[in-house]
Each structure stands twice: as C-alpha cells, then as structure tokens.
Design a protein around this motif. Sequence first.
Motif, PDB file in Angstrom:
ATOM      1  N   TRP A  44      49.717  42.973  34.754  1.00 35.11           N
ATOM      2  CA  TRP A  44      49.845  44.369  35.180  1.00 35.11           C
ATOM      3  C   TRP A  44      48.662  45.192  34.657  1.00 35.11           C
ATOM      4  CZ3 TRP A  44      50.177  49.121  32.870  1.00 35.11           C
ATOM      5  CH2 TRP A  44      50.655  50.169  33.665  1.00 35.11           C
ATOM      6  N   SER A  45      48.335  44.998  33.365  1.00 34.70           N
ATOM      7  CA  SER A  45      47.249  45.783  32.766  1.00 34.70           C
ATOM      8  C   SER A  45      45.920  45.495  33.458  1.00 34.70           C
ATOM      9  CB  SER A  45      47.101  45.451  31.280  1.00 34.70           C
ATOM     10  OG  SER A  45      48.306  45.659  30.621  1.00 34.70           O
ATOM     11  N   LEU A  46      45.679  44.224  33.797  1.00 35.98           N
ATOM     12  CA  LEU A  46      44.410  43.898  34.447  1.00 35.98           C
ATOM     13  C   LEU A  46      44.323  44.571  35.815  1.00 35.98           C
ATOM     14  CD1 LEU A  46      43.915  40.159  33.465  1.00 35.98           C
ATOM     15  CD2 LEU A  46      42.776  42.165  32.543  1.00 35.98           C
ATOM     16  N   PHE A  47      45.436  44.579  36.565  1.00 32.82           N
ATOM     17  CA  PHE A  47      45.416  45.270  37.857  1.00 32.82           C
ATOM     18  C   PHE A  47      45.242  46.772  37.665  1.00 32.82           C
ATOM     19  CE2 PHE A  47      46.970  41.340  39.675  1.00 32.82           C
ATOM     20  CZ  PHE A  47      46.297  41.326  40.888  1.00 32.82           C
ATOM     21  N   HIS A  48      45.841  47.281  36.599  1.00 30.94           N
ATOM     22  CA  HIS A  48      45.720  48.693  36.284  1.00 30.94           C
ATOM     23  C   HIS A  48      44.254  49.049  36.031  1.00 30.94           C
ATOM     24  CE1 HIS A  48      47.280  52.490  34.891  1.00 30.94           C
ATOM     25  NE2 HIS A  48      46.566  52.392  33.803  1.00 30.94           N
ATOM     26  N   ARG A  49      43.536  48.138  35.354  1.00 27.60           N
ATOM     27  CA  ARG A  49      42.133  48.393  35.022  1.00 27.60           C
ATOM     28  C   ARG A  49      41.211  48.145  36.210  1.00 27.60           C
ATOM     29  NH1 ARG A  49      40.871  50.567  29.866  1.00 27.60           N
ATOM     30  NH2 ARG A  49      42.551  49.964  28.465  1.00 27.60           N
ATOM     31  N   PHE A  50      41.459  47.048  36.946  1.00 23.84           N
ATOM     32  CA  PHE A  50      40.491  46.619  37.963  1.00 23.84           C
ATOM     33  C   PHE A  50      40.892  47.019  39.386  1.00 23.84           C
ATOM     34  CE2 PHE A  50      39.586  43.757  34.450  1.00 23.84           C
ATOM     35  CZ  PHE A  50      38.207  43.631  34.479  1.00 23.84           C
ATOM     36  N   GLY A  51      42.177  47.254  39.617  1.00 17.35           N
ATOM     37  CA  GLY A  51      42.610  47.630  40.963  1.00 17.35           C
ATOM     38  C   GLY A  51      43.022  46.455  41.833  1.00 17.35           C
ATOM     39  N   ASN A  52      42.146  45.453  41.958  1.00 19.24           N
ATOM     40  CA  ASN A  52      42.502  44.298  42.790  1.00 19.24           C
ATOM     41  C   ASN A  52      41.731  43.080  42.333  1.00 19.24           C
ATOM     42  OD1 ASN A  52      40.190  43.420  44.914  1.00 19.24           O
ATOM     43  ND2 ASN A  52      39.949  45.560  44.279  1.00 19.24           N
ATOM     44  N   ILE A  53      42.186  41.908  42.772  1.00 18.41           N
ATOM     45  CA  ILE A  53      41.424  40.691  42.518  1.00 18.41           C
ATOM     46  C   ILE A  53      41.147  40.030  43.857  1.00 18.41           C
ATOM     47  CG2 ILE A  53      43.526  39.338  41.958  1.00 18.41           C
ATOM     48  CD1 ILE A  53      41.676  37.765  39.969  1.00 18.41           C
TER      49      ILE A  53
ATOM     50  N   SER B  46      35.601  42.065  41.756  1.00 20.64           N
ATOM     51  CA  SER B  46      36.318  42.895  42.718  1.00 20.64           C
ATOM     52  C   SER B  46      36.264  44.378  42.396  1.00 20.64           C
ATOM     53  CB  SER B  46      37.785  42.470  42.783  1.00 20.64           C
ATOM     54  OG  SER B  46      37.893  41.089  42.907  1.00 20.64           O
ATOM     55  N   SER B  47      35.613  44.752  41.297  1.00 20.80           N
ATOM     56  CA  SER B  47      35.702  46.140  40.881  1.00 20.80           C
ATOM     57  C   SER B  47      34.434  46.557  40.160  1.00 20.80           C
ATOM     58  CB  SER B  47      36.916  46.305  39.966  1.00 20.80           C
ATOM     59  OG  SER B  47      36.864  47.527  39.295  1.00 20.80           O
ATOM     60  N   VAL B  48      34.055  47.807  40.339  1.00 20.91           N
ATOM     61  CA  VAL B  48      32.888  48.305  39.621  1.00 20.91           C
ATOM     62  C   VAL B  48      33.295  49.322  38.558  1.00 20.91           C
ATOM     63  CG1 VAL B  48      31.216  47.886  41.439  1.00 20.91           C
ATOM     64  CG2 VAL B  48      32.534  50.001  41.456  1.00 20.91           C
ATOM     65  N   ARG B  49      34.606  49.467  38.374  1.00 20.79           N
ATOM     66  CA  ARG B  49      35.062  50.439  37.379  1.00 20.79           C
ATOM     67  C   ARG B  49      34.570  50.046  35.991  1.00 20.79           C
ATOM     68  NH1 ARG B  49      41.439  50.777  38.550  1.00 20.79           N
ATOM     69  NH2 ARG B  49      41.333  50.921  40.807  1.00 20.79           N
ATOM     70  N   HIS B  50      34.437  51.054  35.140  1.00 20.62           N
ATOM     71  CA  HIS B  50      34.009  50.804  33.773  1.00 20.62           C
ATOM     72  C   HIS B  50      35.146  50.129  32.999  1.00 20.62           C
ATOM     73  CE1 HIS B  50      31.940  51.203  30.009  1.00 20.62           C
ATOM     74  NE2 HIS B  50      33.049  51.691  29.484  1.00 20.62           N
TER      75      HIS B  50
END
Lengths: 266, 271
Positions: A44-53, B46-50
Amino acid sequence: MDSIYVWRQYASQSLKSQMEYRRSFLLQALGQILIIGSEFAGVWSLFHRFGNIKGWNLGEASVFYGMISIGFALSQMITGGFEKAGQLIRTGELDRILLRPRSTVLQLLGLEFSLRRTGRLLVGGAVLFYGLWLLRWEPSFLKITVALWAITGSMALFCGLMMIQAGVSIWTIESLELMNTLTYGGQETGRYPVSIYSAPFRFFFTYIIPLAAVNYYPVLLILDKADPGGSAALTGYVSPIAGVLFLGGALMFWRFALRFYRSAGG
Amino acid sequence: MSPYSAVLKANFQVQLQYRAAAWAGIGTQLFFGFIKVMIFTGFFQSSVRHQPMDFSQVIDYLWLGQALLLILPFRVDREITGLIRTGNLAYELSRPVDLYLFWYFRALAVRLGSVFLRALPMIVFTVFLFPLIGLENIALKPPPSLEVFLLFTLSLWGAFFLAASLSVLMSITALWTISTEGVDQFLPSLIWIFSGIIIPLPFFPESLQIVFRFLPFRGLLDIPFRIYNGGLAGPAVLESMAVQFFWIVALVLLGRIMLKRGLQRLIIQGG
C-alpha cells in the motif's frame, strides 16, 4: 467416501488439540495477521508513494495479492503434515504412518489441520475485498466462478509444491530452505501481476511453476483487463487447470520419493 | 578463557557447521532479493515523483537486507526454552556464571555465526559478481568512503547486540508462559514489521516515521543500512546510533530484571 470420514476424524482431533492451547493459538493467529497485514501495508505504501507499477494501480494489485494469499493460506491449512515431513522422518514417525492401512497422503493431510493459518486467509480475503471496492467492481456469476476456479487452482498448486518439498526432504533436510523460494517465494511473486517481472522470472513462473496460470490470467478476466503481454483473452478460463495437473504430478513424485525412504528411527 | 568467551566461541562454531543449509539460504535470499529489486525497478520506472530514497540507495538497502537477514531474531531459542520446560534449567542455575550474560553471549554467537556464513558469499555475489555478468545497475555498491564504512560497521555491531538482547528477552518469557508459542509469533512479527525488511522504512507514510524513529526495531537493519547508503548523514548518524545504544542498555536491563523475577517464582518439577 470412507477416506473422507477418516480425514474428518483426523482433522477434528487436530482442531481439538489446538483448542487446548487457546491463548497460544490466538496469539499465533494475531501474529500472522500482523505480519501479513503489514506486508500488505508495505505494498500500500509503495503505491501511495509511486502511484502505479507499470500501469497497474493499487486496486488491481490488491486483487492479485488477495487471490494468491487465499490460495496459499488454504493450502497451508491442510498441508501442515507435509510441511512437517522432515521432522516426521527424523523422529521415525513416518514409519508408523506407513504401517497404517491408509494412504500416506490422506494421513498427512489430516495430521495437522492448521487453524492458525486462518490469519493469512482473513488478511487475504480483506485485501481482495479492499481491491474490489477500490475498483468499484461489478460482480457477475461468471467472474465469481472464475475467481473460485482460480483459488482452487492456486490451492492445488501450493499443495503440490508442499508435497514436492516433503518428497525432497526424504533425500535432504538441510537444503530444504531452497524450496521456500517456490512456496513462500511463489506467493510473494504472485502478489504482483507477473507482467512486471523480467523475462526469465516470468518464464519460470508461467511454464515451470504455473503460478501465472492460477493467478495472473484468471485475475485478468475478473478485472476485465487485456494482457499487456498479449495472451489470448480466454486463457484465464482454462489455465487454472495447470494447478490441478501440477498437484497430480506432485502426488506422483511423493509416491516415487517414498520408495527411497529408509527409516531413521530405531 | 572466561566462560562467556567460551560460550561465544562454541556457539559460533556450531553455526559454521550448517554449511549446506547456508548455501540453500543464500540461494533463497538471492531469489527474494531479485523479486524485491524487480518490484522496485518497476515502481521507479513508472513514476517521476520524488522519493525518500533514490533507486541506487534502495538497491543497497535491499541487498544488505538479504545478506544480513539472519540478524533478526525470528524465533525463540528452543534450546533455552527446552531447558525451562524440562526442568533442566536446574543444571544451568548450578553453574558459577551470570546466567543472563551466559545466554546473552550464546544468542550473540548464534546471530554472528549464521550471518557470517551467509553474508560473505552474498556480498561476493552482489558486489563483485553482479557487475561481471551485466547486472551492474542492480549490484550492491561498495561503501562510498572509509568513514561511512567504519560508522556502518559500528552500527552493525550495535544491531547484533540489540538482536541478542531481544532474543534473550524472548527466551526469558518462557519462564512465565512455558509454551512460548504465542511470544514466538508475536515479537518476531513486530521485528518483521519495524526493522525495515518488508520495505525500506522511509517508504512508509510520513506519519509513521516518528514512531519508527523511537522504536528499538529500527536499530536491527534500518539504521546500519541507511548509514551505508548515505540516507543518514551528519548528526542523524549520531542520533540514530544513540537510539540504538539506548535500546541495547534498556533491553539488557529489562531482561536482567525479568530473569531475576522469573527465577524467584520458578518451580522446578521432577527429581
């Protein structure tokens, strides 16, 4: 039918003996819920940080996670006897099992009906429903059937892996940890859609250990998603059979391995 | 040789006997490492967020976690809880040694021995072999400077001492519960969650970070790993190591008090 009666006797005795240590059982189940729940908290935390995989969102990943956990938990509940095979061999207990006029598979399946694994089952179920809720999933008879079929397949696959592990322990006990890559590792792998992994791993968990067949393809159908890997749309209806076939092969391997059993007891 | 260094040496050597198991463990840890690395690779692509750590720092953290996994006290020491259940603790009590220290050095040796056996090959694979077979972007990097390496080593020792104090504490609870099966599951699950083995701790939500900061479990993996990968630098290193040191002292004191209390109410069966 007689064997079902015998298995139920075994299982109910096992349940009774576990209920004798009620507090210990509760703490164990709680510990399991904590561990597995927090592993999901990690996802959950990783999706929270990255949005998607790679284009998969949290809801979809939760469905993969929940489905594989349920299959694994159900298999662990009944294969406790196989998991303990190493111990049974070392203590010579397997001799007694071999002497009884019932199949070893039946006896080992009944040996330990492991109630504390309900922790994993509960968390798996909760994660599955959480994912479906996030996706605003529309249930249909067909999709629910596919889901149950997929769980049957993954339960069969993991039961098969446990039996292979038990079979291998007739030759070696010390190196057995390597088998964890297939059981626990399989579960860990199946928590994410198999399409995110690199090619060798994808190949291994599709064709050698048919994890994708019991998890990835049917879940695609449940989610109405097309496979980024480009498989045929109907694959998931058929593929869970691979888990059942794998179990068949594993049973044969267990029988074969037993022929090499030399008692260590005295 | 003092009895404590003897128990340390003997148990360390016992661990070195389990070589086949260690190879199997190394294979398993490499496998899980690859899975974790692929998951993080997927997320970073998949992401460019910090992010709280960059990709190369995550790689170091993940491989160190796989190499040093056995620092974590996963289960109660069956030999000690067995002594308590069978009443053979009576023999243990008749030794002219400080029982707590005796058990402490035993726990320390078990951790050191099993980690030593697996960490060395894991480091050879992930630091030296990976770049040779084209996996340089997921290889464990050597420490950036001598200073970082020394601080890392120091906090790694802290992690071993901390793990030993937690392990002895778990054994001592057997004086109360006898079966220990509940504690056996419960404390390890806290260790699993809060040590940083599931995902690197900084990736958990910000609101939890303050909780992690003051719990003892971060000292087992997260602190040394973040010193290694540069996530902790300057005063943060000293603060983290102070927290680690505080918990070692606190848990040793707690263990000593619990052992004393436990022995006072101990009844040995049989004769």
